[in-house]
Design a protein around this motif. Structure first.
Motif, PDB file in Angstrom:
ATOM      1  N   VAL A  46       0.863  -1.165   0.000  1.00  0.00           N
ATOM      2  CA  VAL A  46       0.000   0.000   0.000  1.00  0.00           C
ATOM      3  C   VAL A  46       0.910   1.229   0.000  1.00  0.00           C
ATOM      4  N   VAL A  47       1.107   1.780  -1.174  1.00  0.00           N
ATOM      5  CA  VAL A  47       1.963   2.958  -1.312  1.00  0.00           C
ATOM      6  C   VAL A  47       1.204   4.200  -0.860  1.00  0.00           C
ATOM      7  N   SER A  48      -0.049   4.290  -1.249  1.00  0.00           N
ATOM      8  CA  SER A  48      -0.950   5.368  -0.847  1.00  0.00           C
ATOM      9  C   SER A  48      -2.374   4.878  -1.080  1.00  0.00           C
ATOM     10  N   GLY A  49      -3.350   5.573  -0.521  1.00  0.00           N
ATOM     11  CA  GLY A  49      -4.726   5.150  -0.676  1.00  0.00           C
ATOM     12  C   GLY A  49      -5.183   4.286   0.488  1.00  0.00           C
ATOM     13  N   ASN A  66       2.833   1.889   3.491  1.00  0.00           N
ATOM     14  CA  ASN A  66       3.400   3.231   3.582  1.00  0.00           C
ATOM     15  C   ASN A  66       2.321   4.309   3.586  1.00  0.00           C
ATOM     16  N   SER A  67       1.068   3.898   3.819  1.00  0.00           N
ATOM     17  CA  SER A  67      -0.038   4.849   3.776  1.00  0.00           C
ATOM     18  C   SER A  67      -0.692   4.984   5.144  1.00  0.00           C
ATOM     19  N   ILE A  68      -0.907   6.208   5.554  1.00  0.00           N
ATOM     20  CA  ILE A  68      -1.564   6.450   6.834  1.00  0.00           C
ATOM     21  C   ILE A  68      -3.023   6.006   6.795  1.00  0.00           C
ATOM     22  N   LEU A  69      -3.579   5.843   5.605  1.00  0.00           N
ATOM     23  CA  LEU A  69      -4.986   5.462   5.460  1.00  0.00           C
ATOM     24  C   LEU A  69      -5.191   3.957   5.343  1.00  0.00           C
ATOM     25  N   ALA A  70      -4.100   3.218   5.232  1.00  0.00           N
ATOM     26  CA  ALA A  70      -4.238   1.828   4.829  1.00  0.00           C
ATOM     27  C   ALA A  70      -5.106   1.019   5.749  1.00  0.00           C
ATOM     28  N   GLY A  71      -4.773   0.881   6.911  1.00  0.00           N
ATOM     29  CA  GLY A  71      -5.402   0.101   7.925  1.00  0.00           C
ATOM     30  C   GLY A  71      -6.265  -0.985   7.401  1.00  0.00           C
ATOM     31  N   SER A  72      -5.900  -2.123   7.084  1.00  0.00           N
ATOM     32  CA  SER A  72      -6.710  -3.095   6.359  1.00  0.00           C
ATOM     33  C   SER A  72      -7.896  -3.575   7.134  1.00  0.00           C
ATOM     34  N   ALA A  73      -8.676  -2.820   7.942  1.00  0.00           N
ATOM     35  CA  ALA A  73      -8.782  -3.521   9.071  1.00  0.00           C
ATOM     36  C   ALA A  73      -9.729  -3.357  10.125  1.00  0.00           C
ATOM     37  N   ARG A  74     -10.073  -2.213  10.499  1.00  0.00           N
ATOM     38  CA  ARG A  74     -10.924  -2.122  11.678  1.00  0.00           C
ATOM     39  C   ARG A  74     -12.317  -2.608  11.369  1.00  0.00           C
ATOM     40  N   THR A  75     -12.523  -3.071  10.168  1.00  0.00           N
ATOM     41  CA  THR A  75     -13.853  -3.500   9.737  1.00  0.00           C
ATOM     42  C   THR A  75     -14.102  -4.973   9.995  1.00  0.00           C
ATOM     43  N   GLY A  76     -13.187  -5.648  10.667  1.00  0.00           N
ATOM     44  CA  GLY A  76     -13.445  -7.013  11.107  1.00  0.00           C
ATOM     45  C   GLY A  76     -13.026  -8.103  10.163  1.00  0.00           C
ATOM     46  N   ILE A  80      -4.541 -13.154   6.368  1.00  0.00           N
ATOM     47  CA  ILE A  80      -3.934 -14.446   6.680  1.00  0.00           C
ATOM     48  C   ILE A  80      -2.632 -14.593   5.916  1.00  0.00           C
ATOM     49  N   PHE A  81      -1.544 -14.790   6.624  1.00  0.00           N
ATOM     50  CA  PHE A  81      -0.225 -14.987   6.018  1.00  0.00           C
ATOM     51  C   PHE A  81      -0.021 -16.480   5.811  1.00  0.00           C
ATOM     52  N   ILE A  82       0.037 -16.913   4.545  1.00  0.00           N
ATOM     53  CA  ILE A  82       0.030 -18.335   4.215  1.00  0.00           C
ATOM     54  C   ILE A  82       1.324 -18.786   3.555  1.00  0.00           C
ATOM     55  N   GLY A  83       2.330 -17.902   3.466  1.00  0.00           N
ATOM     56  CA  GLY A  83       3.561 -18.241   2.768  1.00  0.00           C
ATOM     57  C   GLY A  83       4.628 -18.802   3.688  1.00  0.00           C
ATOM     58  N   ALA A  84       5.892 -18.686   3.239  1.00  0.00           N
ATOM     59  CA  ALA A  84       7.036 -19.113   4.042  1.00  0.00           C
ATOM     60  C   ALA A  84       7.443 -17.931   4.919  1.00  0.00           C
ATOM     61  N   ASP A  85       8.725 -17.567   4.957  1.00  0.00           N
ATOM     62  CA  ASP A  85       9.149 -16.407   5.746  1.00  0.00           C
ATOM     63  C   ASP A  85       8.465 -15.164   5.191  1.00  0.00           C
ATOM     64  N   GLN A  86       7.765 -14.435   6.045  1.00  0.00           N
ATOM     65  CA  GLN A  86       7.017 -13.254   5.608  1.00  0.00           C
ATOM     66  C   GLN A  86       7.215 -12.108   6.593  1.00  0.00           C
ATOM     67  N   ARG A  87       7.040 -10.868   6.066  1.00  0.00           N
ATOM     68  CA  ARG A  87       7.240  -9.671   6.879  1.00  0.00           C
ATOM     69  C   ARG A  87       6.004  -8.789   6.861  1.00  0.00           C
ATOM     70  N   ILE A  88       5.836  -8.043   7.944  1.00  0.00           N
ATOM     71  CA  ILE A  88       4.961  -6.874   7.954  1.00  0.00           C
ATOM     72  C   ILE A  88       5.882  -5.679   8.154  1.00  0.00           C
ATOM     73  N   ALA A  89       5.926  -4.799   7.160  1.00  0.00           N
ATOM     74  CA  ALA A  89       6.909  -3.723   7.181  1.00  0.00           C
ATOM     75  C   ALA A  89       6.267  -2.449   6.623  1.00  0.00           C
ATOM     76  N   GLY A  90       7.101  -1.425   6.428  1.00  0.00           N
ATOM     77  CA  GLY A  90       6.623  -0.160   5.895  1.00  0.00           C
ATOM     78  C   GLY A  90       6.835   0.978   6.867  1.00  0.00           C
TER      79      GLY A  90
END
Length: 405
Positions: A46-49, A66-76, A80-90
């Motif tokens: 999420v670069v913006s939006g 990298n977006s202050i609006l991203a928040g994937s999320a408060r909507t319930g 789900i991270f289903i891969g191998a080694d994975q990161r949450i970054a930004g």
């Protein structure tokens, strides 16, 4: 631009699979409706939006926000991270409704994360690398696991909100040391509060808490790992249980056959925490002992580890200081007994060298601490009768009162 992923009559049969290696959002509004599953075979950036998720978003790559609006999320929704080694970054905090880790490999949080619903660890190791993971959901059951655990590296920390007298798990561990060493926070009030905790998989001395700096009634200090616990908000008291495994090598330097909990004090040394109630049993995950700490007041940032008492006296959770100096300099002006405030059912009597009673009080505490009055400096004798966890105890010893000429 608005992108909206819709299911059919809410039946949840629509699945979107990216043809490339990633899903990138630049200035768009992306909505994943309830009942929809979106699978990204690669990264989500999420670069913006905005990216608002009421459905299920599955990804095999990294999450980069990298977006202050991203928040994937408060909507319930679920991410789900289903891969191998994975990161949450930004560069921005990522907010998730429900966050779940599966697949294989290690998951690493390199930026701050808020979870408003459930955190599901499954059997995965999740490393908080110098960032903060906050579980906003105040239900005690908000964190679940099978064999998964959280590792806190480089100052990472886990914060949990509370609003009940339930048991709040902090599932700490270390793959490097092959250990699972959780703690549990048990608030003594249903008032809203929040507690932060970290486990450092190193000698406390490396972090500035010298294991050689200790009270005289502490023989040795555990040097393999330690915890840092803080009360972020709220004013209620709490219990904390620290779990360990005493086998196969029952020694302080090894797995830790210890029956005393220590905390780093304001005097920059390790001392007995109050109280250290030890319970042995089968607690699962190879854990066979817990030590209970009780805080009668709101917690301050406090390092904890385990220790071995000197064996010179059966003082239980109390620490008796052998001297004080009531000279008005603001340092040791009264004679206090460490941790006695937690046990108000007590009676203290102090005698001079000839056996004359010079001071007596019930419910002795730091607020009623003896300042020596007009008595001369010298050595005095004390007798303390106190009930500790329902058991009557009696302690006797000498204290020296020092005064400047």
């Amino acid at each position: 631009m608005v992108w909206r992923f819709l299911g059919i009559s809410g039946m949840g049969i629509f699945t979107f699979l990216t043809a490339g290696a990633q899903l990138v959002n630049k200035d768009a509004k992306i909505y994943i409706e309830k009942g929809v599953t979106v699978t990204v075979d690669g990264d989500v950036k999420v670069v913006s939006g905005e990216l608002l998720n009421s459905g299920r978003l599955r990804l095999t790559g990294d999450w980069i926000n990298n977006s202050i609006l991203a928040g994937s999320a408060r909507t319930g929704g679920h991410v789900i991270f289903i891969g191998a080694d994975q990161r949450i970054a930004g560069t921005r905090l990522s907010a998730f409704g429900n966050l779940e880790f599966s697949g294989n490999g290690t998951k690493t949080l390199e930026s701050d994360v808020d979870v408003f619903g459930d955190l599901i660890l499954s059997d995965r190791q999740v490393n908080i690398a110098g960032s903060t993971l906050t579980v906003k959901n105040a239900a005690p059951s908000a964190i679940t696991r099978t064999r998964g655990f959280i590792g806190t590296e480089n100052g990472g920390k886990l914060i949990r909100n509370t609003n009940s007298e339930g048991t709040y798990l902090y599932p700490f561990g270390s793959s490097a040391a092959a250990i699972y060493r959780p703690l549990e926070v048990i608030p003594q009030t249903a008032d809203p509060m929040a507690f932060s905790a970290s486990m450092f998989n190193n000698d406390p001395s490396v972090s500035g808490y010298d294991v050689a700096s200790k009270r005289e009634n502490v023989k040795s200090v555990f040097d393999r790992y330690f915890y840092l616990v803080d009360q972020v908000s709220g004013t209620g008291s709490t219990h904390i249980k620290f779990y360990l495994n005493t086998s196969p090598a029952p020694s302080l330097a090894g797995a830790g056959d210890v029956k005393t909990l220590l905390n780093w004090s304001g005097f920059r040394l390790w001392e007995k925490a109050a109280p250290s109630i030890v319970t042995d049993g089968d607690f699962g995950d190879g854990l066979n002992r817990n030590l209970l700490f009780t805080s009668a007041e709101p917690m301050r940032p406090t390092p904890f580890t385990f220790g071995e008492p000197s064996g010179t006296a059966d003082e239980g959770p109390l620490t008796f200081f052998n001297a004080f100096s009531p000279d008005g300099d603001g340092k040791n002006d009264t004679w206090t007994i460490g941790n006695l405030d937690l046990f108000p059912e007590n009676d203290l009597t102090i005698f001079n060298r000839w056996g004359d009673e010079v001071f007596r009080v019930k419910s002795y505490s730091s607020s009623k601490a003896w300042d020596g009055g007009t008595l001369n400096p010298g050595t005095y004798y004390y007798v303390l009768n106190v009930k500790i966890n329902g058991d009557a105890k009696s302690y006797k010893g000498f204290i020296t009162m020092l005064k400047k000429n």
